[in-house]
Design an enzyme around this catalytic site. Sequence first.
Site, short mmCIF file in Angstrom:
data_model
loop_
_atom_site.label_atom_id
_atom_site.label_comp_id
_atom_site.label_asym_id
_atom_site.label_seq_id
_atom_site.Cartn_x
_atom_site.Cartn_y
_atom_site.Cartn_z
CG ASP A 19 -2.11 0.92 1.09
OD1 ASP A 19 -2.36 1.42 -0.03
OD2 ASP A 19 -2.79 1.17 2.10
CG HIS A 36 -0.29 2.20 -9.41
ND1 HIS A 36 -0.47 1.87 -8.09
CD2 HIS A 36 -1.39 2.91 -9.77
CE1 HIS A 36 -1.64 2.35 -7.68
NE2 HIS A 36 -2.21 2.99 -8.68
CG LEU A 130 8.90 -17.26 -3.17
CD1 LEU A 130 8.68 -17.23 -1.67
CD2 LEU A 130 9.35 -15.88 -3.64
C1 IPE Z 1 -5.60 -2.63 -0.25
O1 IPE Z 1 -5.21 -1.31 -0.42
C2 IPE Z 1 -5.57 -3.35 -1.55
C3 IPE Z 1 -4.25 -3.55 -2.14
C4 IPE Z 1 -3.11 -3.21 -1.64
C5 IPE Z 1 -4.26 -4.24 -3.40
P1 IPE Z 1 -6.28 -0.14 -0.61
O2 IPE Z 1 -5.51 1.12 -0.75
O3 IPE Z 1 -7.22 -0.48 -1.70
O4 IPE Z 1 -7.06 -0.18 0.78
P2 IPE Z 1 -7.97 0.90 1.49
O5 IPE Z 1 -9.00 1.33 0.51
O6 IPE Z 1 -7.09 2.03 1.90
O7 IPE Z 1 -8.52 0.19 2.68
C1 IPE Z 2 -1.54 0.27 -3.40
O1 IPE Z 2 -1.33 1.64 -3.42
C2 IPE Z 2 -1.79 -0.30 -4.78
C3 IPE Z 2 -3.17 -0.72 -5.04
C4 IPE Z 2 -4.15 -0.73 -4.18
C5 IPE Z 2 -3.46 -1.18 -6.38
P1 IPE Z 2 -2.52 2.68 -3.46
O2 IPE Z 2 -2.85 2.93 -4.88
O3 IPE Z 2 -3.63 2.21 -2.60
O4 IPE Z 2 -1.84 3.96 -2.82
P2 IPE Z 2 -2.46 4.97 -1.75
O5 IPE Z 2 -2.98 4.15 -0.62
O6 IPE Z 2 -3.55 5.73 -2.44
O7 IPE Z 2 -1.31 5.84 -1.35
MG MG Z 3 -4.06 2.44 -0.64
#
Ligand code: IPE
Ligand code: IPE
Ligand code: MG
Length: 248
Positions: A19, A36, A130
């Site tokens: 995240d 990303h 792995l």
């Molecule tokens: C959780 O992250 C999903 C992934 C890392 C794929 P999100 O960014 O979607 O989660 P929330 O919305 O903050 O809970």
């Molecule tokens: C995690 O990073 C990747 C996915 C959920 C696909 P985010 O895109 O949720 O990044 P933040 O949480 O908005 O910083």
């Molecule tokens: Mg996120």
Amino acid sequence: MKDNINSENLPQHIAVIMDGNGRWAKKKGARRVFGHKNAVKAVRDVTEASAELGIKYLTLYAFSTENWSRPKAEVEALMKLLVSTIRKEVKTLVKNNVKLQSIGNRDDLPKGCQRELAEAIELTKDHTGLTLTLALSYSGRWDIVNAVKDIAHDVKNGKVDPHDINTNLFSKYLSTDKMPDPELMIRTSGEMRVSNFLLWQLAYSEIYISPILWPDFRREHLYEAIIDYQKRERRFGKTSEQVNLLND
Ligand code: IPE
Ligand code: IPE
Ligand code: MG
């Protein structure tokens, strides 16, 4: 840092909620997709380090069921990135004896993604190092509901007697049936929630929250998490005295 890891007490299965990509990009004044794109480096480093350490299973939460609700352009960019990353990284997976698999609703993914993923899974299926599992269009509730549907089906067909349904049997119907539950779950970017990840499987996982945004996460951070995990006392409902007696 790596030297401080006790190789006798490694988690077999590490699950990661990757995240913070969007915030990482925002801090740099860039668009979310830039975050990303830079996440791939972290995936590569953590996968390589896990394989080197002798971790058996690494499960990465890459796209949740709920992530389909993001802006269309971001979803499309993520799916494209998935295809190009698999295409680029498959050689490294082969080199490192990594077996790729996925959990989640594969039918939801664009056809091109499904094809690329299926090819990489086929190509690495006999690898013995792995096991890298990508959670794609995955959610814990989806997994549980799917398991319930399959069990109901087998009850109807006479394959399962309702009296035999217990936690052990239920686990076999989940998408993670061939894997042990994760002993360690890492979430990056300081967020303290499970966000519909492996709800059943995380029942007794040790949770480690890292403040690092995922694109900056590297093997040293993984080592820190493992060292922290190794300091914990896992009691599984017992008392500390009981656990220590068992360990003597
Ligand atoms: C959780 O992250 C999903 C992934 C890392 C794929 P999100 O960014 O979607 O989660 P929330 O919305 O903050 O809970
Ligand atoms: C995690 O990073 C990747 C996915 C959920 C696909 P985010 O895109 O949720 O990044 P933040 O949480 O908005 O910083
Ligand atoms: Mg996120």
